[in-house]
Write a protein that holds these residues in place. Structure first.
Motif, PDB file in Angstrom:
ATOM      1  N   VAL A 283       0.849  -1.206   0.000  1.00  0.00           N
ATOM      2  CA  VAL A 283       0.000   0.000   0.000  1.00  0.00           C
ATOM      3  C   VAL A 283       0.881   1.251   0.000  1.00  0.00           C
ATOM      4  CG1 VAL A 283      -1.721   1.309   1.311  1.00  0.00           C
ATOM      5  CG2 VAL A 283      -1.880  -1.188   1.180  1.00  0.00           C
ATOM      6  N   GLY A 284       1.912   1.241   0.882  1.00  0.00           N
ATOM      7  CA  GLY A 284       2.792   2.400   0.998  1.00  0.00           C
ATOM      8  C   GLY A 284       3.649   2.643  -0.222  1.00  0.00           C
TER       9      GLY A 284
ATOM     10  N   ARG B 289     -16.051   5.432   1.620  1.00  0.00           N
ATOM     11  CA  ARG B 289     -15.510   4.073   1.607  1.00  0.00           C
ATOM     12  C   ARG B 289     -14.451   3.927   0.517  1.00  0.00           C
ATOM     13  NH1 ARG B 289     -19.133   0.069   3.338  1.00  0.00           N
ATOM     14  NH2 ARG B 289     -17.690  -1.476   2.446  1.00  0.00           N
ATOM     15  N   MET B 290     -13.345   3.273   0.861  1.00  0.00           N
ATOM     16  CA  MET B 290     -12.291   2.977  -0.100  1.00  0.00           C
ATOM     17  C   MET B 290     -11.474   1.790   0.391  1.00  0.00           C
ATOM     18  SD  MET B 290      -8.918   5.139  -1.276  1.00  0.00           S
ATOM     19  CE  MET B 290      -9.730   6.328  -2.323  1.00  0.00           C
ATOM     20  N   LEU B 291     -11.326   0.775  -0.435  1.00  0.00           N
ATOM     21  CA  LEU B 291     -10.439  -0.334  -0.117  1.00  0.00           C
ATOM     22  C   LEU B 291      -9.000   0.153  -0.217  1.00  0.00           C
ATOM     23  CD1 LEU B 291     -12.271  -3.103  -2.152  1.00  0.00           C
ATOM     24  CD2 LEU B 291     -12.340  -2.756   0.319  1.00  0.00           C
ATOM     25  N   GLU B 292      -8.148  -0.350   0.657  1.00  0.00           N
ATOM     26  CA  GLU B 292      -6.772   0.151   0.687  1.00  0.00           C
ATOM     27  C   GLU B 292      -5.858  -0.531  -0.314  1.00  0.00           C
ATOM     28  OE1 GLU B 292      -6.300  -3.421   3.412  1.00  0.00           O
ATOM     29  OE2 GLU B 292      -7.858  -2.154   2.559  1.00  0.00           O
ATOM     30  N   VAL B 293      -6.316  -1.574  -0.957  1.00  0.00           N
ATOM     31  CA  VAL B 293      -5.468  -2.338  -1.867  1.00  0.00           C
ATOM     32  C   VAL B 293      -5.905  -2.139  -3.313  1.00  0.00           C
ATOM     33  CG1 VAL B 293      -4.882  -4.077  -0.158  1.00  0.00           C
ATOM     34  CG2 VAL B 293      -6.912  -4.378  -1.565  1.00  0.00           C
ATOM     35  N   GLY B 294      -5.007  -2.450  -4.232  1.00  0.00           N
ATOM     36  CA  GLY B 294      -5.304  -2.348  -5.657  1.00  0.00           C
ATOM     37  C   GLY B 294      -4.647  -3.483  -6.420  1.00  0.00           C
ATOM     38  N   THR B 295      -5.128  -3.719  -7.620  1.00  0.00           N
ATOM     39  CA  THR B 295      -4.568  -4.798  -8.436  1.00  0.00           C
ATOM     40  C   THR B 295      -3.339  -4.307  -9.193  1.00  0.00           C
ATOM     41  OG1 THR B 295      -6.133  -4.227 -10.195  1.00  0.00           O
ATOM     42  CG2 THR B 295      -6.744  -6.014  -8.730  1.00  0.00           C
TER      43      THR B 295
ATOM     44  N   VAL C 225      -3.988  -7.969   0.880  1.00  0.00           N
ATOM     45  CA  VAL C 225      -3.263  -7.872  -0.386  1.00  0.00           C
ATOM     46  C   VAL C 225      -3.243  -9.209  -1.101  1.00  0.00           C
ATOM     47  CG1 VAL C 225      -0.987  -7.485  -1.401  1.00  0.00           C
ATOM     48  CG2 VAL C 225      -1.860  -5.899   0.306  1.00  0.00           C
ATOM     49  N   VAL C 226      -3.190 -10.316  -0.341  1.00  0.00           N
ATOM     50  CA  VAL C 226      -3.133 -11.621  -0.997  1.00  0.00           C
ATOM     51  C   VAL C 226      -4.405 -11.902  -1.792  1.00  0.00           C
ATOM     52  CG1 VAL C 226      -4.062 -12.974   0.942  1.00  0.00           C
ATOM     53  CG2 VAL C 226      -2.480 -14.029  -0.668  1.00  0.00           C
ATOM     54  N   VAL C 227      -5.542 -11.385  -1.330  1.00  0.00           N
ATOM     55  CA  VAL C 227      -6.793 -11.567  -2.076  1.00  0.00           C
ATOM     56  C   VAL C 227      -6.747 -10.782  -3.381  1.00  0.00           C
ATOM     57  CG1 VAL C 227      -9.278 -11.096  -2.064  1.00  0.00           C
ATOM     58  CG2 VAL C 227      -8.186 -12.076  -0.043  1.00  0.00           C
ATOM     59  N   ILE C 228      -6.263  -9.555  -3.325  1.00  0.00           N
ATOM     60  CA  ILE C 228      -6.196  -8.744  -4.536  1.00  0.00           C
ATOM     61  C   ILE C 228      -5.189  -9.329  -5.518  1.00  0.00           C
ATOM     62  CG2 ILE C 228      -4.394  -7.046  -3.989  1.00  0.00           C
ATOM     63  CD1 ILE C 228      -7.854  -6.046  -5.186  1.00  0.00           C
ATOM     64  N   GLU C 229      -4.106  -9.906  -5.003  1.00  0.00           N
ATOM     65  CA  GLU C 229      -3.135 -10.556  -5.876  1.00  0.00           C
ATOM     66  C   GLU C 229      -3.737 -11.788  -6.537  1.00  0.00           C
ATOM     67  OE1 GLU C 229       1.092  -9.332  -3.706  1.00  0.00           O
ATOM     68  OE2 GLU C 229       0.041 -11.162  -3.108  1.00  0.00           O
TER      69      GLU C 229
ATOM     70  N   LEU D 289     -10.130  -2.617 -10.139  1.00  0.00           N
ATOM     71  CA  LEU D 289      -9.552  -2.383  -8.818  1.00  0.00           C
ATOM     72  C   LEU D 289      -8.070  -2.012  -8.886  1.00  0.00           C
ATOM     73  CD1 LEU D 289     -11.138  -5.493  -7.037  1.00  0.00           C
ATOM     74  CD2 LEU D 289     -11.832  -3.105  -6.740  1.00  0.00           C
ATOM     75  N   THR D 290      -7.666  -1.305  -9.928  1.00  0.00           N
ATOM     76  CA  THR D 290      -6.251  -1.012 -10.128  1.00  0.00           C
ATOM     77  C   THR D 290      -5.756   0.067  -9.153  1.00  0.00           C
ATOM     78  OG1 THR D 290      -6.690   0.701 -11.773  1.00  0.00           O
ATOM     79  CG2 THR D 290      -6.459  -1.570 -12.577  1.00  0.00           C
TER      80      THR D 290
END
Length: 508
Positions: free
Chosen positions: A20-21, A211-217, A322-326, A394-395
């Protein structure tokens, strides 16, 4: 727009918070002039090692690294001892204070237009950037959901104690963490990860949020459609730190309800629960279906995920993972709980979601989901195509664009608030310019009664002697501040007043 981002964990090679960072500032750097505050607690300095290994000249944003002190690293080491985990938060807070001092130095060199508290995403530690006289944004903010108490029986004694205590502290901190409330009050924009986070921010802190998910693809990950042939062994991958909230026992119990020899599970990662989970697998008689891969570099872990047909993610307390988005990026269907950030990430087109109620519901749900995939192998390919499609929306780039709009709204909101009084915020106005001008007008009337006009270089009372002004300047310089042309009032008094109101310890 000049942007300062506090991203403690930042690495081009690792997942979770470090991903994320790294990815959000990397994408924002295409849109703004970005500086990132990052650092470490450990003496080995993994974030700094990763960044230098990658090449600082290749990093698309300016890196302002804040190194840990020996004391901070000592606290980080001690927190690994039984019962001492809370020392991690003490070490992290000390690092945030050092980061704030660095931020003040950077702000003095060349002011920023917006400051952003990015990670760690937990609400407990908002950092101190909100104390700067710059529009402040915060998020995505997570950490509000609690692990359901019914799951405590699945944990080891230490895990049960830790999760139970964390749940209790979570409820207390939501209501009594005054610094988090002050940060939220100062924030011009807040993003929340889950519905529970949004509810806390709105009902407990009284602030609006988005609302915002912290991860991206990751668009660079080559995704493919995964197929399961009739009669083929269903290959499952599980990945994460081996801690209680990751709830691997749910999957192990589910495997015990399936026929032997029909599934194989690769378990990535390691942690304090590894040994206990291995013993549980032996008692359940499922150790033959498992391969304990251990902790691997990200590229090797992704390769192992590519070999699987499905990702199992039974976590009971998570942000978005992050593992789910990956997995979605790789075209890997996901079986998870319908909770936390995963409940939003995963849809019926790309996975199977199990209600998060109690252990029996979860175990039965995971067993049934895996059994259905075995009985209808064509569903693996259908869900795999859905995963690839879901990943397109979800990029990291799309997320950065949304955050950038938040920056612009925050800066524009500040400008509008100033202009409502007829005054624009100049670069040298650390305090409310309207109050400063009102004071000047009142003093000007008093001055004119004495026959003195307001000199251009003296925004405060010019009747004061030059000696007195020089003495004030010396007092300013003693505090490390010179009287700049944009400081209509004593800047030390302004900052002191702001800081003492927020924190009697004057952090920074």
């Amino acid at each position: 727009m000049r942007v300062l981002i506090n991203a403690f964990a930042c690495s081009p090679y690792r997942g979770s918070e470090a991903a994320v960072g790294w990815n959000i500032p990397r994408e924002l750097a295409h849109l703004h002039e970005v500086t990132v505050l990052c650092g470490d607690l450990r003496a080995e300095r993994p974030n700094w090692t990763d960044l230098t290994s990658y090449g600082l000249d290749r990093v698309p944003f300016r890196v302002a690294y804040v190194a840990p002190t020996r004391f901070i690293s000592l606290l980080e080491r001690l927190h690994r001892l039984p019962g001492c985990w809370i020392l991690y938060y003490a070490a992290y807070n000390l690092w945030q204070r050092r980061a704030y001092r660095k931020a003040r130095e950077l702000q003095a060199e060349k002011p920023f237009d917006v400051v952003h508290q990015l990670n760690m995403i937990g609400y407990r530690e908002p950092g101190y950037l909100w104390k700067l006289a710059v529009p402040f944004v915060w998020g995505p903010v997570g950490g509000a959901p609690n692990a359901p108490g019914a799951f405590l029986r699945l944990f080891t004694g230490t895990g049960r104690l830790k999760v139970g205590l964390r749940t209790l502290l979570n409820e207390v901190q939501k209501r009594l963490c005054l610094r988090a409330r002050r940060a939220a009050k100062r924030a011009r924009k807040i993003w929340a990860v889950t519905a529970a986070d949004e509810e806390m921010i709105r009902s407990v802190w009284g602030r609006a949020c988005t609302r915002m998910l912290e991860v991206g693809t990751d668009s660079t990950l080559p995704g493919t459609v995964h197929h399961l042939a009739p009669g083929e062994v269903l290959r499952i991958v599980w990945s994460g730190v081996h801690t209680s909230r990751k709830a691997l026992p749910v999957l192990l119990h589910a495997l015990a309800r399936l026929p032997k020899g029909v599934v194989h599970v690769d378990i990535l990662g390691e942690g304090p629960e590894t040994v206990a989970w291995q013993k549980l697998a032996h008692r359940l008689g499922v150790e033959g279906a498992l391969a304990w891969i251990g902790k691997k570099p990200r590229n090797e872990a992704l390769d192992k995920m590519r070999e699987a047909h499905v990702l199992a993610c039974p976590s009971i307390k998570e942000a978005s993972s992050v593992v789910v988005i990956e997995a979605l990026s790789l075209g890997l269907p996901v079986v998870c709980h319908d909770a936390c950030g995963m409940g939003t990430l995963v849809t019926e087109t790309c996975g199977v979601k199990i209600p998060l109620r109690d252990p029996e519901t979860s175990i039965a749900g995971f067993a049934d989901a895996l059994r259905r995939l075995l009985n209808r192998p064509e569903q693996v390919a259908a869900l795999s195509r859905g995963a690839l499609e879901r990943a397109k929306g979800l990029t990291w780039a799309a997320k950065a664009a949304e955050i950038s709009r938040g920056y612009e709204e925050s800066a524009e909101g500040l400008k509008s608030a100033d202009n409502a009084d007829g005054h624009g915020r100049g670069a040298g106005y650390p305090c409310n310019p309207c109050k400063s001008v009102d004071k000047i007008v009142r003093e000007k009337s008093a001055d004119n009664a004495d026959g003195h006009g307001k000199g251009a270089g003296y925004p405060c009372n010019p009747c004061q002697s030059v000696d007195k002004i020089d003495r004030e300047k010396s007092a300013d310089d003693a505090d490390g501040h010179g009287r700049g042309t944009g400081y209509p009032c004593n800047p030390c008094k302004s900052v002191d007043k702001m800081e003492s109101a927020d924190n009697t310890d004057r952090h920074g």
